[in-house]
Design an enzyme around this catalytic site. Structure first.
Site, PDB file in Angstrom:
ATOM      1  N   ARG A 104      51.267  34.078  30.580  1.00 37.79           N
ATOM      2  CA  ARG A 104      50.576  34.177  31.547  1.00 37.79           C
ATOM      3  C   ARG A 104      51.291  33.207  32.707  1.00 37.79           C
ATOM      4  NH1 ARG A 104      44.313  33.409  33.358  1.00 37.79           N
ATOM      5  NH2 ARG A 104      44.489  35.709  32.613  1.00 37.79           N
ATOM      6  N   HIS A 131      47.854  42.634  35.746  1.00 40.55           N
ATOM      7  CA  HIS A 131      47.023  41.963  34.780  1.00 40.55           C
ATOM      8  C   HIS A 131      46.516  43.124  33.887  1.00 40.55           C
ATOM      9  CE1 HIS A 131      44.575  39.408  32.694  1.00 40.55           C
ATOM     10  NE2 HIS A 131      43.717  39.050  33.557  1.00 40.55           N
ATOM     11  N   GLN A 134      43.767  43.091  31.194  1.00 41.14           N
ATOM     12  CA  GLN A 134      42.359  43.149  31.777  1.00 41.14           C
ATOM     13  C   GLN A 134      41.975  44.644  32.070  1.00 41.14           C
ATOM     14  OE1 GLN A 134      40.139  40.576  32.797  1.00 41.14           O
ATOM     15  NE2 GLN A 134      38.686  42.318  32.614  1.00 41.14           N
ATOM     16  N   ASP A 219      37.574  41.515  42.964  1.00 47.09           N
ATOM     17  CA  ASP A 219      38.092  40.523  42.387  1.00 47.09           C
ATOM     18  C   ASP A 219      38.187  39.337  43.486  1.00 47.09           C
ATOM     19  OD1 ASP A 219      39.530  38.650  40.571  1.00 47.09           O
ATOM     20  OD2 ASP A 219      41.684  39.470  40.905  1.00 47.09           O
ATOM     21  N   CYS A 259      36.982  41.155  37.045  1.00 52.50           N
ATOM     22  CA  CYS A 259      37.645  40.777  35.691  1.00 52.50           C
ATOM     23  C   CYS A 259      37.015  39.058  35.466  1.00 52.50           C
ATOM     24  CB  CYS A 259      39.044  40.592  35.911  1.00 52.50           C
ATOM     25  SG  CYS A 259      39.590  39.510  37.575  1.00 52.50           S
ATOM     26  N   ARG A 287      37.723  42.177  26.447  1.00 53.81           N
ATOM     27  CA  ARG A 287      39.205  41.678  26.043  1.00 53.81           C
ATOM     28  C   ARG A 287      39.414  41.285  24.845  1.00 53.81           C
ATOM     29  NH1 ARG A 287      41.010  38.840  30.596  1.00 53.81           N
ATOM     30  NH2 ARG A 287      43.166  39.105  29.375  1.00 53.81           N
TER      31      ARG A 287
HETATM   32  N1  NVA Z   1      43.522  37.792  40.535  1.00 54.70           N
HETATM   33  C1  NVA Z   1      43.011  36.783  39.961  1.00 54.70           C
HETATM   34  C2  NVA Z   1      42.886  37.036  38.654  1.00 54.70           C
HETATM   35  C3  NVA Z   1      42.276  36.189  37.707  1.00 54.70           C
HETATM   36  C4  NVA Z   1      41.917  36.666  36.105  1.00 54.70           C
HETATM   37  C5  NVA Z   1      44.456  35.837  39.904  1.00 54.70           C
HETATM   38  O1  NVA Z   1      45.626  36.152  39.625  1.00 54.70           O
HETATM   39  O2  NVA Z   1      43.852  34.422  39.796  1.00 54.70           O
HETATM   40  N1   CP Z   2      39.778  37.857  33.654  1.00 56.51           N
HETATM   41  C1   CP Z   2      40.692  36.706  33.062  1.00 56.51           C
HETATM   42  O1   CP Z   2      41.912  36.954  32.703  1.00 56.51           O
HETATM   43  O2   CP Z   2      40.204  35.487  32.884  1.00 56.51           O
HETATM   44  P1   CP Z   2      40.787  34.126  32.535  1.00 56.51           P
HETATM   45  O3   CP Z   2      41.737  33.752  33.811  1.00 56.51           O
HETATM   46  O4   CP Z   2      39.831  33.289  32.085  1.00 56.51           O
HETATM   47  O5   CP Z   2      41.789  34.420  31.566  1.00 56.51           O
END
Ligand code: NVA
Ligand code: CP
Length: 303
Positions: A104, A131, A134, A219, A259, A287
């Site tokens: 990540r 992502h 997800q 989101d 998500c 997930r």
């Molecule tokens: N769009 C959000 C998704 C978190 C799971 C982010 O990147 O923070």
């Molecule tokens: N939806 C998701 O990726 O959650 P986290 O940021 O908690 O991993």
């Protein structure tokens, strides 16, 4: 054969993607019936997190344990990654020690560079642009509740962010119609829209985008890394909240997904997560199951 990575959904063929979803549903049933499926004893998953996470970390760690293997959590705070060791060197070293790696990070390019130098499969666990993990869970959840997503209509309301971009890829891989509605200046990647235009439409008014939709998804308005834009974004996104009024424009039995984590009172109304439309808790649980199917697919292909 070159090693297979999962950097975006497009790394899998539509057939592979569909069978991965079926396998996830099958593995979930087996897990719930108490069956132990642990083919990956002595296999190790390396997990690099340059951004926070609850669901991704726990689902990958628990998933790897259930498959018989183990995982190592690595953060820049306490590895040499945080002290400037080049990503290419880290990839070469880590991939000589572990069997599969998830990352990540911020720039999608960082992930691509890591994958280029890795001898083992690399999984995108979220970048600024995509992502895909997800989406595996979202597609599994839709399939469990409503059957195949092919030919269905999905509405994406809000930020044209990493989740939205992954929905665009999913629409083209799995052949559903995606209607996107975002405020001016927050539209998804223009090239991605253009390249997938046979499945994706940009519709300015959220009510029009949601019309007849079988699934409505949204989101947060400010993603990780955009914390300092929060106030500006709150003003721009005001008309893009998913609430009961908006959902009334969707199909009768429409589902709602997010998500998570969610901000009640911003991108969704207070009641949305617990409404009859919502399948967000199944979505979060999936997930675990969909990533177990992904780990199995990649580890089996790496041998
Ligand atoms: N769009 C959000 C998704 C978190 C799971 C982010 O990147 O923070
Ligand atoms: N939806 C998701 O990726 O959650 P986290 O940021 O908690 O991993």
């Amino acid at each position: 054969m070159p090693v297979r990575h999962f950097l975006t959904l497009k790394d899998l063929s539509p057939t592979e993607l569909n069978s991965l979803i079926s396998r996830a549903i099958e593995m979930k049933k087996a897990h719930k019936s108490g069956a132990v499926q642990a083919p990956f004893k002595h296999k190790t998953l390396g997990m690099i997190f340059e951004k926070s996470s609850t669901r991704t970390r726990v689902s990958f760690e628990a998933g790897m344990t259930q498959l018989g293997g183990s995982s190592i959590f690595l953060s820049p705070r306490d590895t040499q990654l945080g002290r400037g060791e080049p990503i290419e060197d880290s990839a070469r070293v880590l991939s000589r020690m572990v069997d599969i790696i998830m990352i990540r990070t911020f720039a999608h390019q960082t992930l691509e560079r890591f994958a280029q130098y890795s001898d083992v499969p690399v999984i995108n666990a979220l970048t600024d642009d995509f992502h895909p993990c997800q989406l595996l869970a979202d597609i599994q959840t839709f399939t469990e509740h409503r059957g195949s997503i092919q030919g269905k209509t999905v509405a994406w309301i809000g930020d044209g962010n990493n989740m939205c971009n992954s929905y665009i890829n999913a629409a083209s891989c799995l052949d559903f119609q995606l209607n996107i509605s975002s405020p001016a200046g927050y539209e998804p990647n223009a090239e991605l829209l253009q390249n997938n235009k046979s499945n994706v439409a940009f519709i300015s008014k959220p009510e029009d985008a949601v019309k007849g939709a079988d699934l409505v998804a949204t989101d947060v308005w400010a993603s990780m890394g955009q914390e300092d834009e929060q106030t500006r974004r709150r003003a721009a996104f005001g008309a893009y909240q998913v609430n009961n009024k908006l959902m009334q424009h969707a199909a009768n039995n429409a589902l709602f997904m997010h998500c998570l984590p969610a901000h009640r009172g911003e991108e969704i109304s207070e009641e949305m997560l617990d409404s009859n439309y919502s399948v967000v808790w199944d979505e979060a649980e999936n997930r675990l199951h969909s990533q177990k199917a992904l780990l199995e697919f990649l580890l089996n292909n790496a041998n």
